[in-house]
Write an enzyme that holds these catalytic residues in place. Structure first.
Site, PDB file in Angstrom:
ATOM      1  N   TYR A 188      92.849  45.079  34.793  1.00 25.50           N
ATOM      2  CA  TYR A 188      91.862  45.997  35.379  1.00 25.50           C
ATOM      3  C   TYR A 188      92.411  47.416  35.497  1.00 25.50           C
ATOM      4  CZ  TYR A 188      88.997  41.947  36.375  1.00 25.50           C
ATOM      5  OH  TYR A 188      88.225  40.823  36.232  1.00 25.50           O
ATOM      6  N   ARG A 229      75.975  42.446  53.537  1.00 20.76           N
ATOM      7  CA  ARG A 229      76.181  43.509  52.544  1.00 20.76           C
ATOM      8  C   ARG A 229      75.136  44.615  52.603  1.00 20.76           C
ATOM      9  NH1 ARG A 229      77.489  45.778  49.578  1.00 20.76           N
ATOM     10  NH2 ARG A 229      77.827  45.242  47.413  1.00 20.76           N
ATOM     11  N   ARG A 285      77.434  36.344  46.804  1.00 20.74           N
ATOM     12  CA  ARG A 285      76.044  36.797  46.712  1.00 20.74           C
ATOM     13  C   ARG A 285      75.007  35.711  46.524  1.00 20.74           C
ATOM     14  NH1 ARG A 285      77.858  40.843  42.263  1.00 20.74           N
ATOM     15  NH2 ARG A 285      79.327  39.105  42.166  1.00 20.74           N
ATOM     16  N   ARG A 289      84.906  31.766  44.732  1.00 22.46           N
ATOM     17  CA  ARG A 289      83.874  32.750  45.084  1.00 22.46           C
ATOM     18  C   ARG A 289      82.776  32.171  45.980  1.00 22.46           C
ATOM     19  NH1 ARG A 289      83.318  37.713  42.321  1.00 22.46           N
ATOM     20  NH2 ARG A 289      85.281  38.196  41.306  1.00 22.46           N
ATOM     21  N   ASP A 307      89.804  40.809  47.980  1.00 27.67           N
ATOM     22  CA  ASP A 307      89.717  40.912  46.522  1.00 27.67           C
ATOM     23  C   ASP A 307      91.112  41.025  45.937  1.00 27.67           C
ATOM     24  OD1 ASP A 307      87.367  41.315  44.440  1.00 27.67           O
ATOM     25  OD2 ASP A 307      89.119  42.433  43.759  1.00 27.67           O
TER      26      ASP A 307
HETATM   27  O1  CP3 Z   1      84.891  33.549  48.325  1.00 33.46           O
HETATM   28  C1  CP3 Z   1      85.935  33.853  47.720  1.00 33.46           C
HETATM   29  O2  CP3 Z   1      86.330  33.293  46.691  1.00 33.46           O
HETATM   30  C2  CP3 Z   1      86.850  34.896  48.336  1.00 33.46           C
HETATM   31  C3  CP3 Z   1      86.621  36.226  47.908  1.00 33.46           C
HETATM   32  C4  CP3 Z   1      86.968  36.702  46.507  1.00 33.46           C
HETATM   33  C5  CP3 Z   1      86.328  37.824  45.939  1.00 33.46           C
HETATM   34  N1  CP3 Z   1      86.954  38.127  44.767  1.00 33.46           N
HETATM   35  C6  CP3 Z   1      85.195  38.556  46.549  1.00 33.46           C
HETATM   36  C7  CP3 Z   1      84.340  39.415  45.703  1.00 33.46           C
HETATM   37  C8  CP3 Z   1      87.957  36.286  45.599  1.00 33.46           C
HETATM   38  C9  CP3 Z   1      88.912  35.094  45.669  1.00 33.46           C
HETATM   39  C10 CP3 Z   1      87.937  37.212  44.511  1.00 33.46           C
HETATM   40  C11 CP3 Z   1      88.871  37.146  43.367  1.00 33.46           C
HETATM   41  C12 CP3 Z   1      88.681  38.071  42.241  1.00 33.46           C
HETATM   42  N2  CP3 Z   1      88.271  39.385  42.284  1.00 33.46           N
HETATM   43  C13 CP3 Z   1      88.996  37.756  40.911  1.00 33.46           C
HETATM   44  C14 CP3 Z   1      89.593  36.455  40.416  1.00 33.46           C
HETATM   45  C15 CP3 Z   1      88.581  35.378  40.280  1.00 33.46           C
HETATM   46  C16 CP3 Z   1      87.633  35.574  39.133  1.00 33.46           C
HETATM   47  O3  CP3 Z   1      86.432  35.659  39.418  1.00 33.46           O
HETATM   48  O4  CP3 Z   1      88.078  35.585  37.989  1.00 33.46           O
HETATM   49  C17 CP3 Z   1      88.695  38.891  40.120  1.00 33.46           C
HETATM   50  C18 CP3 Z   1      88.847  39.024  38.630  1.00 33.46           C
HETATM   51  C19 CP3 Z   1      88.259  39.919  41.008  1.00 33.46           C
HETATM   52  C20 CP3 Z   1      87.880  41.321  40.657  1.00 33.46           C
HETATM   53  C21 CP3 Z   1      86.471  41.606  40.942  1.00 33.46           C
HETATM   54  N3  CP3 Z   1      85.941  41.745  42.214  1.00 33.46           N
HETATM   55  C22 CP3 Z   1      85.406  41.791  40.013  1.00 33.46           C
HETATM   56  C23 CP3 Z   1      85.560  41.726  38.504  1.00 33.46           C
HETATM   57  C24 CP3 Z   1      84.257  42.048  40.746  1.00 33.46           C
HETATM   58  C25 CP3 Z   1      82.912  42.416  40.204  1.00 33.46           C
HETATM   59  C26 CP3 Z   1      82.266  41.310  39.493  1.00 33.46           C
HETATM   60  C27 CP3 Z   1      81.528  40.453  40.472  1.00 33.46           C
HETATM   61  O5  CP3 Z   1      81.756  39.245  40.515  1.00 33.46           O
HETATM   62  O6  CP3 Z   1      80.695  41.049  41.171  1.00 33.46           O
HETATM   63  C28 CP3 Z   1      84.596  41.959  42.125  1.00 33.46           C
HETATM   64  C29 CP3 Z   1      83.677  42.124  43.289  1.00 33.46           C
HETATM   65  C30 CP3 Z   1      83.653  41.008  44.280  1.00 33.46           C
HETATM   66  N4  CP3 Z   1      84.740  40.359  44.789  1.00 33.46           N
HETATM   67  C31 CP3 Z   1      82.477  40.481  44.894  1.00 33.46           C
HETATM   68  C32 CP3 Z   1      82.902  39.479  45.784  1.00 33.46           C
HETATM   69  C33 CP3 Z   1      82.054  38.655  46.697  1.00 33.46           C
HETATM   70  C34 CP3 Z   1      81.061  40.982  44.676  1.00 33.46           C
HETATM   71  C35 CP3 Z   1      80.933  42.234  45.454  1.00 33.46           C
HETATM   72  C36 CP3 Z   1      79.618  42.426  46.151  1.00 33.46           C
HETATM   73  O7  CP3 Z   1      79.382  41.805  47.215  1.00 33.46           O
HETATM   74  O8  CP3 Z   1      78.846  43.259  45.679  1.00 33.46           O
END
Ligand code: CP3
Length: 342
Positions: A149, A36, A27, A23, A72
């Site tokens: 999910y 964003r 943010r 990640r 994602d």
């Molecule tokens: O930088 C990176 O790692 C690449 C981008 C990336 C994102 N999500 C962007 C994202 C990657 C590799 C993921 C993987 C992901 N997404 C996982 C597996 C890793 C983990 O954290 O366990 C999971 C479970 C998700 C599903 C997901 N996406 C959730 C549960 C959420 C909301 C919770 C949160 O962290 O905000 C997201 C949203 C998300 N995916 C954001 C980002 C940067 C936040 C969105 C925003 O900018 O508002």
């Protein structure tokens, strides 16, 4: 060209351990928040120019040794026809969850180039803009974690719908996992064709299952994906809460096993042997401490990782509230303290 990450994945002896953060494009970076302000999360994912911009941010601003394409894990489910929303502060939401075998027919096996082509376009653009500076990682989720999910309809505390289904009708649930695997195979193969130099598969909810049920329910569809990617690029499997599964996980056909922080890396190494490179595993909340404390913890992590290939990383994604200077302290310490003299 910095290819330390790829050489470490392949088990080669390296001059120091590479480091990146799960990640890492997100943010905690003011520059990400700025992007964003203009677009919502899904629009960002679908706009290759913006994806390239935020994917490169941690490379330019924090100095990581690998880039991971901004996307994602849930995007392929949307491509399969499941409506997906991201609700601010609440995370992902599937308004029409899939909860019984009959619901599976609602999902389609889509033309991946048509529905997810924006991810492949982004990968090509990022490769061009990286120009060899660091390798580019593509990724997906495991069928089990994606189903978590899709079945719950969003985040969950008890995962009662998913786990209930897995006990009541394991065959039906496995049909869902197989359908997700079918799409994931093409999706990940196309990512490689578009320039992904390694693939990480995220199993955020692996830890919900005991060992036997992991083997019976989650493993078959996961194995099918990993088998389909053999002899392509290095493969990384990440499990959260999977300490009790290590005897299974060490047999997976991957190059790298990525683990959470709950077991120290030297104990993980003892349990999985020497075939795999390990990735991890600083507790992401440790980055809320001070730069000096982070440096000491990284030194300890490097000690625990000696005796095998090690990609320094967190044990889960970096938290939005992390100070950027602390993220930098983590990366700097990893790059300085892991240098070997051989
Ligand atoms: O930088 C990176 O790692 C690449 C981008 C990336 C994102 N999500 C962007 C994202 C990657 C590799 C993921 C993987 C992901 N997404 C996982 C597996 C890793 C983990 O954290 O366990 C999971 C479970 C998700 C599903 C997901 N996406 C959730 C549960 C959420 C909301 C919770 C949160 O962290 O905000 C997201 C949203 C998300 N995916 C954001 C980002 C940067 C936040 C969105 C925003 O900018 O508002």
């Amino acid at each position: 060209m910095n290819d330390l990450f790829l050489r470490t994945c392949r088990g080669e002896t390296v001059e120091r351990s590479p480091v990146w953060m799960m990640r890492q494009a997100g943010r905690y970076l003011p520059e990400y928040l700025k992007v964003r302000e203009k677009v919502d999360f899904l629009t960002l994912c679908r706009t290759p120019e913006l994806v390239a911009e935020v994917t490169l941010q941690p490379v330019d601003l924090v100095g990581v040794d690998a880039a991971i394409v901004f996307a994602d894990i849930l995007l392929p489910l949307e491509a399969m026809g499941a409506e997906l929303k991201f609700v601010k502060g609440d995370g992902p939401c599937f308004p029409q969850p899939v909860r019984r075998a009959e619901d599976i027919t609602r999902l389609i096996v889509p033309d991946v180039d048509e529905t997810l082509g924006y991810v492949f376009d982004a990968l090509r653009l990022v490769r061009r803009e990286l120009n060899g500076r660091v390798p580019l990682i593509g990724f997906g989720g495991t069928p089990w974690t994606l189903a978590a999910y899709l079945v719950e309809g969003g985040k969950s505390k008890s995962f009662a719908h998913l786990l209930g289904w897995s006990y009541r009708d394991p065959k039906g649930l496995r049909q869902l996992l197989d359908k997700i695997a079918d799409v994931s195979i093409t999706y990940l193969q196309r990512q490689i064709a578009a320039g992904a130099q390694a693939i990480q598969v995220f199993d955020t909810w692996a830890g919900l299952l005991d060992r036997q049920r992991f083997r019976e329910v989650a493993l078959p569809s996961l194995r099918r994906i990993l088998d389909s990617l053999q002899n392509t690029v290095p493969l990384i499997y990440y499990a959260n809460g999977g300490g009790h599964l290590l005897a299974e996980l060490k047999e997976l056909p991957v190059n790298v096993l990525s683990v959470d922080w709950r077991l120290p890396l030297d104990e993980v190494r003892q349990l999985v042997g020497n075939r795999l490179t390990l990735q991890g595993n600083l507790d992401p909340t440790a980055l809320l401490s001070t730069p000096a404390d982070i440096r000491q913890r990284v030194a300890r992590l490097i000690e625990q990782g000696r005796g095998g290939g090690h990609i320094i990383n967190l044990g889960h994604g970096i938290l939005p509230m992390t100070p950027v200077d602390n993220a930098r302290a983590f990366i700097d310490a990893a790059q300085e303290l892991s240098v070997t003299n051989s």
